[in-house]
Motif scaffolding. Sequence first.
Motif, PDB file in Angstrom:
ATOM      1  N   GLU A 153       0.830  -1.206   0.000  1.00  0.00           N
ATOM      2  CA  GLU A 153       0.000   0.000   0.000  1.00  0.00           C
ATOM      3  C   GLU A 153       0.864   1.256   0.000  1.00  0.00           C
ATOM      4  O   GLU A 153       0.585   2.223  -0.723  1.00  0.00           O
ATOM      5  CB  GLU A 153      -0.917  -0.019   1.224  1.00  0.00           C
ATOM      6  N   SER A 154       1.920   1.245   0.806  1.00  0.00           N
ATOM      7  CA  SER A 154       2.825   2.395   0.885  1.00  0.00           C
ATOM      8  C   SER A 154       3.513   2.628  -0.453  1.00  0.00           C
ATOM      9  O   SER A 154       3.653   3.771  -0.914  1.00  0.00           O
ATOM     10  CB  SER A 154       3.867   2.145   1.986  1.00  0.00           C
ATOM     11  N   ALA A 155       3.945   1.540  -1.101  1.00  0.00           N
ATOM     12  CA  ALA A 155       4.612   1.656  -2.400  1.00  0.00           C
ATOM     13  C   ALA A 155       3.648   2.198  -3.455  1.00  0.00           C
ATOM     14  O   ALA A 155       4.034   3.000  -4.315  1.00  0.00           O
ATOM     15  CB  ALA A 155       5.154   0.299  -2.825  1.00  0.00           C
ATOM     16  N   ALA A 156       2.389   1.772  -3.396  1.00  0.00           N
ATOM     17  CA  ALA A 156       1.390   2.247  -4.348  1.00  0.00           C
ATOM     18  C   ALA A 156       1.135   3.740  -4.171  1.00  0.00           C
ATOM     19  O   ALA A 156       1.025   4.488  -5.153  1.00  0.00           O
ATOM     20  CB  ALA A 156       0.089   1.467  -4.170  1.00  0.00           C
ATOM     21  N   ALA A 191      -1.211  -8.914 -15.700  1.00  0.00           N
ATOM     22  CA  ALA A 191      -0.572 -10.039 -15.004  1.00  0.00           C
ATOM     23  C   ALA A 191      -1.030 -10.134 -13.555  1.00  0.00           C
ATOM     24  O   ALA A 191      -1.295 -11.230 -13.036  1.00  0.00           O
ATOM     25  CB  ALA A 191       0.950  -9.897 -15.071  1.00  0.00           C
ATOM     26  N   ALA A 192      -1.141  -8.985 -12.876  1.00  0.00           N
ATOM     27  CA  ALA A 192      -1.569  -8.970 -11.475  1.00  0.00           C
ATOM     28  C   ALA A 192      -3.003  -9.465 -11.335  1.00  0.00           C
ATOM     29  O   ALA A 192      -3.324 -10.257 -10.437  1.00  0.00           O
ATOM     30  CB  ALA A 192      -1.429  -7.559 -10.894  1.00  0.00           C
ATOM     31  N   LEU A 193      -3.869  -9.022 -12.234  1.00  0.00           N
ATOM     32  CA  LEU A 193      -5.268  -9.445 -12.185  1.00  0.00           C
ATOM     33  C   LEU A 193      -5.416 -10.922 -12.531  1.00  0.00           C
ATOM     34  O   LEU A 193      -6.235 -11.628 -11.927  1.00  0.00           O
ATOM     35  CB  LEU A 193      -6.100  -8.601 -13.154  1.00  0.00           C
ATOM     36  N   ALA A 194      -4.615 -11.381 -13.474  1.00  0.00           N
ATOM     37  CA  ALA A 194      -4.667 -12.802 -13.840  1.00  0.00           C
ATOM     38  C   ALA A 194      -4.245 -13.673 -12.662  1.00  0.00           C
ATOM     39  O   ALA A 194      -4.827 -14.744 -12.433  1.00  0.00           O
ATOM     40  CB  ALA A 194      -3.766 -13.065 -15.046  1.00  0.00           C
ATOM     41  N   TRP A 195      -3.280 -13.192 -11.898  1.00  0.00           N
ATOM     42  CA  TRP A 195      -2.840 -13.960 -10.726  1.00  0.00           C
ATOM     43  C   TRP A 195      -3.963 -14.069  -9.706  1.00  0.00           C
ATOM     44  O   TRP A 195      -4.221 -15.157  -9.166  1.00  0.00           O
ATOM     45  CB  TRP A 195      -1.615 -13.308 -10.085  1.00  0.00           C
ATOM     46  N   VAL A 196      -4.635 -12.964  -9.441  1.00  0.00           N
ATOM     47  CA  VAL A 196      -5.746 -12.995  -8.475  1.00  0.00           C
ATOM     48  C   VAL A 196      -6.873 -13.892  -8.986  1.00  0.00           C
ATOM     49  O   VAL A 196      -7.441 -14.689  -8.240  1.00  0.00           O
ATOM     50  CB  VAL A 196      -6.278 -11.578  -8.195  1.00  0.00           C
ATOM     51  N   GLY A 213      -3.030  -7.884  -4.973  1.00  0.00           N
ATOM     52  CA  GLY A 213      -3.078  -8.034  -6.421  1.00  0.00           C
ATOM     53  C   GLY A 213      -3.983  -7.009  -7.084  1.00  0.00           C
ATOM     54  O   GLY A 213      -3.630  -6.422  -8.119  1.00  0.00           O
ATOM     55  N   LEU A 214      -5.137  -6.757  -6.483  1.00  0.00           N
ATOM     56  CA  LEU A 214      -6.063  -5.761  -7.040  1.00  0.00           C
ATOM     57  C   LEU A 214      -5.480  -4.355  -6.948  1.00  0.00           C
ATOM     58  O   LEU A 214      -5.612  -3.554  -7.885  1.00  0.00           O
ATOM     59  CB  LEU A 214      -7.402  -5.829  -6.298  1.00  0.00           C
ATOM     60  N   LEU A 215      -4.814  -4.063  -5.835  1.00  0.00           N
ATOM     61  CA  LEU A 215      -4.208  -2.736  -5.657  1.00  0.00           C
ATOM     62  C   LEU A 215      -3.047  -2.540  -6.626  1.00  0.00           C
ATOM     63  O   LEU A 215      -2.898  -1.465  -7.224  1.00  0.00           O
ATOM     64  CB  LEU A 215      -3.729  -2.578  -4.215  1.00  0.00           C
ATOM     65  N   VAL A 216      -2.226  -3.557  -6.781  1.00  0.00           N
ATOM     66  CA  VAL A 216      -1.096  -3.483  -7.715  1.00  0.00           C
ATOM     67  C   VAL A 216      -1.603  -3.258  -9.135  1.00  0.00           C
ATOM     68  O   VAL A 216      -1.070  -2.423  -9.874  1.00  0.00           O
ATOM     69  CB  VAL A 216      -0.242  -4.770  -7.638  1.00  0.00           C
ATOM     70  N   ALA A 217      -2.641  -3.999  -9.519  1.00  0.00           N
ATOM     71  CA  ALA A 217      -3.203  -3.856 -10.864  1.00  0.00           C
ATOM     72  C   ALA A 217      -3.728  -2.440 -11.094  1.00  0.00           C
ATOM     73  O   ALA A 217      -3.490  -1.837 -12.155  1.00  0.00           O
ATOM     74  CB  ALA A 217      -4.320  -4.871 -11.067  1.00  0.00           C
ATOM     75  N   LYS A 218      -4.428  -1.913 -10.110  1.00  0.00           N
ATOM     76  CA  LYS A 218      -4.971  -0.555 -10.226  1.00  0.00           C
ATOM     77  C   LYS A 218      -3.842   0.464 -10.364  1.00  0.00           C
ATOM     78  O   LYS A 218      -3.918   1.392 -11.193  1.00  0.00           O
ATOM     79  CB  LYS A 218      -5.816  -0.236  -8.988  1.00  0.00           C
ATOM     80  N   ILE A 241      -0.149  -1.478 -18.653  1.00  0.00           N
ATOM     81  CA  ILE A 241      -1.335  -2.308 -18.784  1.00  0.00           C
ATOM     82  C   ILE A 241      -0.995  -3.798 -18.750  1.00  0.00           C
ATOM     83  O   ILE A 241      -1.771  -4.619 -18.251  1.00  0.00           O
ATOM     84  CB  ILE A 241      -2.106  -1.939 -20.075  1.00  0.00           C
ATOM     85  N   GLU A 242       0.185  -4.160 -19.251  1.00  0.00           N
ATOM     86  CA  GLU A 242       0.583  -5.569 -19.207  1.00  0.00           C
ATOM     87  C   GLU A 242       0.823  -6.020 -17.766  1.00  0.00           C
ATOM     88  O   GLU A 242       0.504  -7.145 -17.389  1.00  0.00           O
ATOM     89  CB  GLU A 242       1.836  -5.787 -20.061  1.00  0.00           C
TER      90      GLU A 242
END
Length: 224
Positions: free
Chosen positions: A63-66, A113-118, A95-100, A108-109
């Motif tokens: 969260e801090s990194a985002a 990848a993050a969303l596919a993992w979740v 995963g959802l936060l990283v994707a966002k 976008i890639e």
Amino acid sequence: MATPLDLQEQEQLEELKHFWKKYGNLITWVLLIVFGALAAWNVYNYWQRGQAVKASVLYDSVESAAESGDMTLLARSFDDMKSRFGRTTYAQQSGLLVAKTLDAKGNIEGAKAALAWVADHASDEGYQAIAKLRLAAVLMELKAYGEARKQLEGSFPAQFAPLVADRLGDIDVLQGNKAEAVVEYRKAYQGLDPQLQYRRMVEVKLNALGVDPQAATPAAGGSQ
């Protein structure tokens, strides 16, 4: 001199010895299994609590990194989360936060990848559904409409059905399938709570296709 009581006790003792000789080993193993299972359950619960605490600390790092935009820390923290706490709710949220975050940065890639993992690893069907819906949107951006549609196949929790229909309608519009889009948007409109602002968005989409959703609702109800 032995009394009848002594002889009776001796017989009982011999019977007990015979019983234990025959079944004692089995009883011991059964008890070991039962108490071992109880101990293992307690250890598992303790381990689960410990995992959740550690995962929450790592989620704070994600969260801090985002928030700071530190993409290096974001990637490292998410990789750690996946490898160490992949089955926890915190991993799915990460995963959802990283994707966002990656999508907002134009990666976008990475978001894909993050969303596919979740979508593939989420233990919670709600998070899995959200990931699939967002992944479908990302694939639509990439004009991979067939892949986007695949993400919306299969079973979803009932409360997500209107959102799935809405997303399918979007795909149909992008592919020029107006009639199919109307069908999906109607499903979404009828399935959403009238108090939700999201329903208003679907109404606008139907209006853009020349459909009055207020007229659509009775027609659909009359056909059931």
